[in-house]
Design a protein around this motif. Sequence first.
Motif, short mmCIF file in Angstrom:
data_model
loop_
_atom_site.label_atom_id
_atom_site.label_comp_id
_atom_site.label_asym_id
_atom_site.label_seq_id
_atom_site.Cartn_x
_atom_site.Cartn_y
_atom_site.Cartn_z
N GLU A 1 -21.10 -12.53 -31.30
CA GLU A 1 -22.06 -12.60 -30.19
C GLU A 1 -22.27 -14.03 -29.69
O GLU A 1 -22.94 -14.23 -28.67
N ASP A 2 -21.71 -15.02 -30.37
CA ASP A 2 -21.76 -16.40 -29.88
C ASP A 2 -20.67 -16.66 -28.84
O ASP A 2 -20.64 -17.74 -28.23
N ALA B 1 -22.43 -15.74 -21.38
CA ALA B 1 -21.51 -14.68 -21.77
C ALA B 1 -21.15 -13.87 -20.53
O ALA B 1 -21.87 -13.88 -19.53
N LYS C 1 -20.71 -16.21 -34.94
CA LYS C 1 -20.72 -14.75 -34.86
C LYS C 1 -20.02 -14.32 -33.58
O LYS C 1 -20.00 -15.09 -32.60
#
Length: 117
Positions: free
Chosen positions: A87-88, A39, A85
């Motif tokens: 956050e993925d 990320a 999600k």
Amino acid sequence: VQLQASGGGLVQAGESLTLSCVVSGSTFSRYALGWYRQAPGQGRLLIADINNEGRPNYADFVKGRFTISRDNAKKTTYLQMNSLKPEDSAVYFCNKDQYEAADLWFWGQGTQVTVSS
């Protein structure tokens, strides 16, 4: 060895994607493999791995949602991602399993996954 990941894209939360990674130029079947993600502003993290017998292992935060697999004849590993999600969201890469390999292959470009809420 070249790693070519594909299948990423922009999806909404709760949707699914399947990533593929073709590993060319290697004795593919010998190696335990892993899917990693990175990320923005964070390090690259191993999230799923599969040994050369096909036994998978998952990070807790993807367990039950993601499925790793491999096709030795096609020299390809897959990551089925369900119930995505926000956050993925990350760039996803494949490589050897860092805990089973003395060294890793040169990283490919990865494939971007963006999950909107």
